[in-house]
Each structure stands twice: as structure tokens, then as C-alpha cells.
Design an enzyme around this catalytic site. Structure first.
Site, PDB file in Angstrom:
ATOM      1  N   GLY A  12       0.816  -1.216   0.000  1.00  0.00           N
ATOM      2  CA  GLY A  12       0.000   0.000   0.000  1.00  0.00           C
ATOM      3  C   GLY A  12       0.843   1.256   0.000  1.00  0.00           C
ATOM      4  O   GLY A  12       2.081   1.205   0.112  1.00  0.00           O
ATOM      5  N   ASN A  13       0.188   2.411  -0.129  1.00  0.00           N
ATOM      6  CA  ASN A  13       0.910   3.691  -0.163  1.00  0.00           C
ATOM      7  C   ASN A  13       1.798   3.881   1.063  1.00  0.00           C
ATOM      8  O   ASN A  13       2.975   4.238   0.942  1.00  0.00           O
ATOM      9  CB  ASN A  13      -0.092   4.854  -0.229  1.00  0.00           C
ATOM     10  N   ARG A  39      -3.422 -11.641  -1.948  1.00  0.00           N
ATOM     11  CA  ARG A  39      -3.499 -11.072  -3.302  1.00  0.00           C
ATOM     12  C   ARG A  39      -2.158 -10.546  -3.780  1.00  0.00           C
ATOM     13  O   ARG A  39      -1.900 -10.472  -4.989  1.00  0.00           O
ATOM     14  CB  ARG A  39      -4.523  -9.925  -3.345  1.00  0.00           C
ATOM     15  N   ARG A 101      -5.328   3.636  19.287  1.00  0.00           N
ATOM     16  CA  ARG A 101      -4.862   4.971  19.652  1.00  0.00           C
ATOM     17  C   ARG A 101      -5.377   5.446  21.002  1.00  0.00           C
ATOM     18  O   ARG A 101      -4.663   6.106  21.750  1.00  0.00           O
ATOM     19  CB  ARG A 101      -5.248   5.979  18.555  1.00  0.00           C
ATOM     20  N   CYS A 132      -2.951  11.244  10.736  1.00  0.00           N
ATOM     21  CA  CYS A 132      -2.027  12.100   9.977  1.00  0.00           C
ATOM     22  C   CYS A 132      -2.232  13.576  10.275  1.00  0.00           C
ATOM     23  O   CYS A 132      -1.257  14.331  10.443  1.00  0.00           O
ATOM     24  CB  CYS A 132      -2.164  11.830   8.484  1.00  0.00           C
ATOM     25  N   GLN A 159      -7.150  18.435   3.582  1.00  0.00           N
ATOM     26  CA  GLN A 159      -6.473  17.142   3.544  1.00  0.00           C
ATOM     27  C   GLN A 159      -6.465  16.527   2.145  1.00  0.00           C
ATOM     28  O   GLN A 159      -7.498  16.448   1.476  1.00  0.00           O
ATOM     29  CB  GLN A 159      -7.119  16.184   4.553  1.00  0.00           C
ATOM     30  N   LYS A 216     -11.081  12.391  16.115  1.00  0.00           N
ATOM     31  CA  LYS A 216      -9.724  11.886  16.300  1.00  0.00           C
ATOM     32  C   LYS A 216      -8.761  13.026  16.634  1.00  0.00           C
ATOM     33  O   LYS A 216      -7.907  12.902  17.523  1.00  0.00           O
ATOM     34  CB  LYS A 216      -9.231  11.170  15.034  1.00  0.00           C
ATOM     35  N   HIS A 244      -1.087  17.443   3.593  1.00  0.00           N
ATOM     36  CA  HIS A 244      -2.190  18.036   4.337  1.00  0.00           C
ATOM     37  C   HIS A 244      -1.802  19.440   4.787  1.00  0.00           C
ATOM     38  O   HIS A 244      -0.668  19.676   5.228  1.00  0.00           O
ATOM     39  CB  HIS A 244      -2.517  17.208   5.583  1.00  0.00           C
ATOM     40  N   ASN A 317       1.539  14.013   4.341  1.00  0.00           N
ATOM     41  CA  ASN A 317       0.763  13.113   5.199  1.00  0.00           C
ATOM     42  C   ASN A 317       1.194  11.661   5.098  1.00  0.00           C
ATOM     43  O   ASN A 317       0.978  10.876   6.034  1.00  0.00           O
ATOM     44  CB  ASN A 317      -0.729  13.219   4.865  1.00  0.00           C
TER      45      ASN A 317
END
Length: 341
Positions: A12-13, A39, A101, A132, A159, A216, A244, A317
């Protein structure tokens, strides 16, 4: 002598960025495991500019016994399954999801802000990485709080779509192309068209009218920085690929002028002050992308409240808001608790 490090969500990123940053910062690694779902098994990931590669393994079949640190970027549902397994095997989990968190037994860490809190990781063998938008804001707030004690923060965020993952970036790209060629616009990841638009809605709505993203920022800031600080947030998605931005208004217990605040921020860890009162004398997401710093600009006094200050804050971010902060936590953990050699 280095560490055995696993990166979960390596395709992923954020996971790819974690791997890049581990290499960029020469984190001491003896062995690296790239983990993902079935996958992605067999994919090959380049290790930054090292010329080396690592093959993706199935996290479902991975045995974490004997591994030192695992950086998780796999979302809350998968984290709920795998984080306890890794932690019980003695591998310290640094988790990028929101799952742990607010767990009182899990430290929520931004190394420039609350490094001492990491000592509590032994209760669960898990450390949480903040949201982020929270991460960059508390880096900017910390030195000002130390100097003048912040009472209240009102923040509006701008964002980027990368905060919604690859699907968010793809949707902005595809909608932009569709608009230029006259095709019908596909809207699937976001609730409204994101190209050439802004959307005042990130995550789900709560009963009080705020969104979970806004919630958050409130509760995480209190946990990381100071439970007495009052925070109000409005979180907005904008058509920017990476980075962001935040407009932050601060009310403090004592007066702190703009020049004094600039001097404090200029010397603060993790901050790059770019604040010239002229055309272009401020930071934007373009400058922040690919950089480690949290940029602060447009520092000025807010005369609408006693001891008020306003500033503009920009950060990549995917780096400080996620991958970089996780690696910095790993570095802090190594220095304080998992020393090798």
C-alpha cells in the site's frame, strides 16, 4: 548488529513509504519482511536506492517469533487479527491504524512531542501512530505549548486525497481526466466529486454532527499533548494528491507575540519555518511533498481572543503523518529499549 523488521501492508501507499524511509534513514536492519494479503504474495518491492529487493509474503502464514519490530499499515480490521499475535510473540507492533490509539495501555507517540510516553509500550507490546492530521498539528503546537500553555485550538484542515489511500488518488486523477474529455464523472471513493471541489466530510458522522476524523484530532491531541487543551476541528478533503494543510488558531494562557513564536518555532525539532510576509513566502503541499519536515508559515497574532495566535501548517501526510512517524517511533524504541550490539 541490526533488527529483524516486518512491514505489514507493504504494497500500500503507506507501507511502501515505510520501506523507503527505513532505507533512506539507514535504519539498522538485519532482515526485512514485506507482508501483505494473499493477493499480493510474490510481488517484488525495490528497497529505495539500495539496488536490493524484497518479495512479499502472506501475513496470514507469517510467524513473528524472533522478530523485533513490525510496522503495521493494514487498517483496523486486519490489525485486530494480527497485532495481538505479533505482540504475544515478542515483536513490538507500531500500528498506523486507529484501533489502539485511545487504548489507555497503548502509548500514542509523536517522537518530537511525547517521547517519554513510549516507556509504556510493555503493557501491550503495541505502540500507536496518530492520525495524519493530528501528527503534524501537535508537532507545531508542542513548542508553543511549552512556552505559553495552550488553552484552546480551533483547526480547519485541507487534507489531500492520498489520506484516503490509492483509491482516493485514483479517483481524483480519473475525475480530472473525465472532466477535460467530457466523460461522465465516476464518484465512488468520496461522497461527492473531488476534482475541482472541496468536501467538508472525512470519515463517518457522529451524533453531535462532527465526523470521526474531527473527533480523532480532538482526543488524540489531548492524549499526546495535554488533556486540558480544548480542540475544535473541521476536516475537509481537497483536490491535492499529497500533503495536508491546516489553518490553526490558538488561545494561550500568556501572551506570545508573533516574533517570539517565530523564534521558538525556528528552533523546534521537526519544524521548518517558512514565513516571509511577501508573495510566495509560505509553504504549500507542493513544497512539503517528499520532505520530512512539518512546515509552519503565516504566524501572526489573533486579536479576537486574549493571547491569540494563528498559523498555517503543512506536511506530507504519507511521511510525517504516517510512515516517517512510524519509523521515528522505531528509532526511539531502539534507542531507549531494544538496543542492539
Amino acid at each position: 548488529m541490526g533488527y529483524r523488521v516486518a512491514v505489514a501492508g507493504a504494497t500500500g501507499n503507506v507501507g511502501r513509504e515505510m520501506i523507503n524511509i527505513l532505507a533512506e534513514r539507514a535504519f539498522p536492519i538485519d532482515e526485512l519482511a514485506a507482508l501483505a494479503s494473499s493477493r499480493s504474495v510474490g510481488e517484488v518491492i525495490d528497497l529505495a536506492d539500495t539496488g536490493k529487493t524484497v518479495k512479499v509474503q502472506n501475513i496470514e502464514h507469517f510467524d513473528p517469533t524472533g522478530w523485533d519490530i513490525a510496522l503495521f499499515a493494514i487498517g483496523s480490521e486486519a490489525t485486530k487479527i494480527y497485532a495481538p499475535k505479533f505482540a504475544l510473540a515478542g515483536c513490538v507492533v507500531i500500528d498506523n491504524s486507529s484501533l489502539y490509539r485511545m487504548d489507555p495501555d497503548v502509548p500514542l507517540i509523536v517522537p518530537e512531542v511525547n517521547p517519554d510516553a513510549i516507556d509504556g509500550y510493555t503493557r501491550r507490546n503495541i505502540i500507536a501512530n496518530p492520525n495524519c492530521s493530528t501528527a503534524q498539528m501537535v508537532v507545531a503546537l508542542k513548542p508553543l505549548h511549552d512556552a505559553a500553555t495552550i488553552k484552546r485550538v480551533v483547526v480547519s484542515t485541507y487534507q489531500s486525497v492520498s489520506g484516503a489511500g490509492k483509491a482516493g488518488m485514483d479517483e481524483l486523477f480519473n475525475q480530472t481526466r473525465q472532466i477535460f474529455v467530457g466523460d461522465e464523472k465516476d464518484v465512488s471513493k468520496f461522497t461527492k466529486q473531488i476534482a475541482f471541489n472541496v468536501i467538508p466530510h472525512i470519515d463517518s458522522f457522529l451524533d453531535d454532527g462532527s465526523t470521526k476524523e474531527e473527533w480523532k484530532m480532538v482526543v488524540e491531541t489531548k492524549k499526546i499533548l495535554d488533556p486540558k487543551i480544548k480542540v475544535h476541528a473541521t476536516c475537509v478533503r481537497v483536490p491535492v494528491f499529497v500533503g495536508h494543510s491546516e489553518s490553526i488558531n490558538i488561545e494561550m494562557e500568556r501572551e506570545l507575540g508573533a516574533e517570539e513564536a517565530q523564534a521558538i518555532l525556528r528552533e523546534a525539532p521537526g519544524i521548518m519555518l517558512v514565513d516571509k510576509r511577501e508573495d510566495g513566502g509560505y509553504a504549500t503541499p507542493i513544497e512539503a511533498a517528499g520532505d520530512d519536515a512539518t512546515y509552519v508559515s503565516r504566524v501572526r497574532e489573533d486579536p479576537t481572543v486574549d493571547n491569540g495566535l494563528a498559523l498555517w501548517c503543512v506536511s506530507d501526510n504519507l511521511r510525517k503523518g504516517a510512515a516517517l512517524n512510524a519509523v521515528q517511533i522505531a528509532e526511539l524504541l531502539g534507542r531507549r529499549h531494544l538496543k542492539k550490539g
